[in-house]
Design a protein around this motif. Sequence first.
Motif, PDB file in Angstrom:
ATOM      1  N   THR A 115     -14.858 -20.914   8.363  1.00 30.20           N
ATOM      2  CA  THR A 115     -15.161 -20.599   7.238  1.00 30.20           C
ATOM      3  C   THR A 115     -15.056 -21.886   6.267  1.00 30.20           C
ATOM      4  N   VAL A 116     -14.886 -22.954   7.062  1.00 32.98           N
ATOM      5  CA  VAL A 116     -15.161 -24.013   6.136  1.00 32.98           C
ATOM      6  C   VAL A 116     -15.931 -25.068   6.949  1.00 32.98           C
ATOM      7  N   GLU A 117     -16.528 -25.937   6.159  1.00 30.89           N
ATOM      8  CA  GLU A 117     -17.608 -26.911   6.754  1.00 30.89           C
ATOM      9  C   GLU A 117     -17.108 -28.422   6.609  1.00 30.89           C
ATOM     10  N   PRO A 118     -16.866 -28.897   7.612  1.00 30.36           N
ATOM     11  CA  PRO A 118     -17.034 -28.669   8.846  1.00 30.36           C
ATOM     12  C   PRO A 118     -15.679 -27.810   9.501  1.00 30.36           C
ATOM     13  N   PRO A 119     -15.734 -26.982  10.442  1.00 33.62           N
ATOM     14  CA  PRO A 119     -14.793 -26.139  11.024  1.00 33.62           C
ATOM     15  C   PRO A 119     -13.357 -27.038  11.107  1.00 33.62           C
ATOM     16  N   CYS A 120     -12.106 -26.604  10.892  1.00 34.18           N
ATOM     17  CA  CYS A 120     -10.806 -27.160  10.818  1.00 34.18           C
ATOM     18  C   CYS A 120      -9.954 -26.435  11.823  1.00 34.18           C
ATOM     19  N   VAL A 121      -9.265 -27.270  12.881  1.00 36.28           N
ATOM     20  CA  VAL A 121      -8.137 -26.697  13.560  1.00 36.28           C
ATOM     21  C   VAL A 121      -6.959 -26.293  13.009  1.00 36.28           C
ATOM     22  N   LEU A 122      -6.514 -25.250  12.947  1.00 36.07           N
ATOM     23  CA  LEU A 122      -5.367 -24.843  12.127  1.00 36.07           C
ATOM     24  C   LEU A 122      -4.126 -24.625  12.988  1.00 36.07           C
ATOM     25  N   ARG A 123      -4.436 -24.522  14.081  1.00 36.96           N
ATOM     26  CA  ARG A 123      -3.198 -24.548  15.278  1.00 36.96           C
ATOM     27  C   ARG A 123      -3.967 -25.228  16.603  1.00 36.96           C
ATOM     28  N   PRO A 124      -3.134 -26.145  17.207  1.00 32.01           N
ATOM     29  CA  PRO A 124      -3.726 -26.779  18.577  1.00 32.01           C
ATOM     30  C   PRO A 124      -3.241 -25.785  19.668  1.00 32.01           C
ATOM     31  N   GLY A 125      -4.269 -25.906  20.732  1.00 30.38           N
ATOM     32  CA  GLY A 125      -3.753 -24.977  21.867  1.00 30.38           C
ATOM     33  C   GLY A 125      -4.686 -25.324  23.061  1.00 30.38           C
ATOM     34  N   GLY A 126      -4.761 -24.433  23.879  1.00 37.99           N
ATOM     35  CA  GLY A 126      -5.155 -24.605  25.029  1.00 37.99           C
ATOM     36  C   GLY A 126      -6.661 -25.280  25.072  1.00 37.99           C
ATOM     37  N   ILE A 127      -7.386 -24.924  23.883  1.00 46.02           N
ATOM     38  CA  ILE A 127      -8.670 -25.441  23.830  1.00 46.02           C
ATOM     39  C   ILE A 127      -8.508 -26.776  22.802  1.00 46.02           C
ATOM     40  N   THR A 128      -8.447 -27.854  23.681  1.00 44.27           N
ATOM     41  CA  THR A 128      -8.312 -29.000  22.715  1.00 44.27           C
ATOM     42  C   THR A 128      -9.283 -29.656  21.745  1.00 44.27           C
ATOM     43  N   LEU A 129      -8.812 -30.465  20.820  1.00 48.12           N
ATOM     44  CA  LEU A 129      -9.869 -30.992  19.873  1.00 48.12           C
ATOM     45  C   LEU A 129     -11.122 -31.697  20.598  1.00 48.12           C
ATOM     46  N   GLU A 130     -10.702 -32.377  21.799  1.00 51.32           N
ATOM     47  CA  GLU A 130     -11.791 -33.139  22.623  1.00 51.32           C
ATOM     48  C   GLU A 130     -12.854 -31.991  22.882  1.00 51.32           C
ATOM     49  N   MET A 131     -12.295 -30.986  23.491  1.00 50.65           N
ATOM     50  CA  MET A 131     -13.265 -29.924  24.064  1.00 50.65           C
ATOM     51  C   MET A 131     -14.192 -29.216  22.816  1.00 50.65           C
ATOM     52  N   LEU A 132     -13.575 -28.892  21.641  1.00 56.99           N
ATOM     53  CA  LEU A 132     -14.155 -28.514  20.568  1.00 56.99           C
ATOM     54  C   LEU A 132     -15.105 -29.459  20.106  1.00 56.99           C
ATOM     55  N   ARG A 133     -14.924 -30.846  20.117  1.00 57.88           N
ATOM     56  CA  ARG A 133     -16.052 -31.694  19.632  1.00 57.88           C
ATOM     57  C   ARG A 133     -17.108 -32.044  20.716  1.00 57.88           C
ATOM     58  N   GLU A 134     -16.849 -31.424  21.686  1.00 63.33           N
ATOM     59  CA  GLU A 134     -18.264 -31.333  22.554  1.00 63.33           C
ATOM     60  C   GLU A 134     -19.296 -30.478  21.821  1.00 63.33           C
ATOM     61  N   VAL A 135     -18.712 -29.667  21.259  1.00 65.61           N
ATOM     62  CA  VAL A 135     -19.917 -28.465  20.537  1.00 65.61           C
ATOM     63  C   VAL A 135     -20.412 -29.055  19.173  1.00 65.61           C
ATOM     64  N   ASN A 136     -19.149 -29.626  18.428  1.00 60.53           N
ATOM     65  CA  ASN A 136     -19.427 -29.868  17.219  1.00 60.53           C
ATOM     66  C   ASN A 136     -18.565 -31.283  16.884  1.00 60.53           C
ATOM     67  N   SER A 137     -19.132 -32.749  16.734  1.00 61.15           N
ATOM     68  CA  SER A 137     -18.385 -33.732  16.658  1.00 61.15           C
ATOM     69  C   SER A 137     -17.713 -33.872  15.441  1.00 61.15           C
ATOM     70  N   GLU A 138     -17.705 -32.885  14.476  1.00 59.67           N
ATOM     71  CA  GLU A 138     -17.114 -33.097  13.028  1.00 59.67           C
ATOM     72  C   GLU A 138     -15.927 -32.252  12.910  1.00 59.67           C
ATOM     73  N   ILE A 139     -15.625 -31.567  14.250  1.00 63.09           N
ATOM     74  CA  ILE A 139     -14.280 -30.506  13.854  1.00 63.09           C
ATOM     75  C   ILE A 139     -13.217 -31.594  14.079  1.00 63.09           C
ATOM     76  N   TYR A 140     -12.355 -31.140  12.914  1.00 62.37           N
ATOM     77  CA  TYR A 140     -10.992 -32.119  12.779  1.00 62.37           C
ATOM     78  C   TYR A 140      -9.601 -31.283  12.851  1.00 62.37           C
ATOM     79  N   ILE A 141      -8.572 -31.879  13.150  1.00 58.52           N
ATOM     80  CA  ILE A 141      -7.443 -31.165  13.000  1.00 58.52           C
ATOM     81  C   ILE A 141      -6.753 -31.185  11.484  1.00 58.52           C
ATOM     82  N   ASP A 142      -6.417 -30.192  11.102  1.00 57.55           N
ATOM     83  CA  ASP A 142      -5.809 -30.271   9.823  1.00 57.55           C
ATOM     84  C   ASP A 142      -4.637 -30.985   9.602  1.00 57.55           C
ATOM     85  N   PRO A 143      -4.446 -32.215   9.062  1.00 59.56           N
ATOM     86  CA  PRO A 143      -3.582 -33.438   9.351  1.00 59.56           C
ATOM     87  C   PRO A 143      -2.106 -32.760   9.079  1.00 59.56           C
TER      88      PRO A 143
END
Length: 349
Positions: free
Chosen positions: A188-216
């Motif tokens: 619901t936010v732009e760029p999309p934000c990871v609220l909980r890390p899990g089996g689909i890693t940030l590296e995998m998500l970034r293959e779809v959209n390089s701007e996805i980030y993890i909520d620090p």
Amino acid sequence: METKVVILDLDNLDRTAIEDAGKVIRNGGLVAFPTETVYGLGANALDDIAVKKIFLAKGRPQDNPLIVHIADFNIEYLTTEIPEIAKRLMEKFWPGPLTLILKKSQIIPDTTSAGLNTIGIRMPSNIVARELIKAAGVPIAAPSANVSGRPSPTEVSRCIEDLEGKIEYILGGEKCDVGLESTIVDCTVEPPCVLRPGGITLEMLREVNSEIYIDPAIMKKPVGDFKPKAPGMKYRHYAPKAPLKIVQGDLQKTIAKINEIVQNYIDENKTVGIMATDETVNFYKNGIVRSLGSRNDISNIGKNLFEVLRGFDDLGVDIIISEAFEEIDFGVAVMNRLKKSAGYDIINV
Ligand code: AMP
Ligand code: MG
């Protein structure tokens, strides 16, 4: 209440049990079932009264929303908007351990979303989970199938331990493949934000959209009146009965520090559990040592984490000391759970 427990043979699924469990969900009851992440405790996501029973059975705080599990891609009726990025993530990672946060439609009761105007949706890859959802004929709201606060169950015996007598049905399958809860991405936010890390890693998500980030905020200890974007993040989670400490830093120094701490506790007549790895397990002279697996296979370490914690609960140790892992790839999810289990009690060496 009598709880029916059926352990399923995955090569020869007991259709009757799945149909029965589906009927329980449809009729407003609760069913624990395997998913590839952890065991879930399910109810009809569209039935306010049924969903309330989940909160009661788990002792879950009412402001902690539930993830809705579905078995086909037709999710339009659950949301008011599916952004392009959500469609691409669904296409690439569903079925699988990825939850998408989307704007919710009116059909979702406030109890399921804990009053939020958004909803978490996931399509599990586990075959029992998907067959159950299909048999129920309704989307299934399901948090982890444990008493709130305890490490999540990755084996059916742990669901039985926590929930027998409180729910109608427990379906058992094999040990959960990922062993940690799903990755949550807020779309619901732009760029999309990871609220909980899990089996689909940030590296995998970034293959779809390089701007996805993890909520620090998610890797740090919550301070003050911190209001996390995923409400569940503010609660003590995944906690074994004994206090857990993490020793983080150079591996040789970690081993030395853990041996020193263990000796101090043993001198006080305390029993200590050590969470080690295949590479280090022989370097600990005292204490009850368990290996999480090889450091070369972080997936396996994640898969074993909750069960090793629960194993120490069984033994009634006074304290648990764990090694740390590198926070890259799936190690981010492992460390997120480990830190929360420890209440962020970390000793740096
Ligand atoms: P559990 O199923 O017990 O692993 O918990 C579900 C997690 O998903 C909780 O930590 C929630 O905070 C998070 N969650 C579920 N729905 C939403 C939502 N609409 N917005 C943000 N986080 C959510
Ligand atoms: Mg949980």
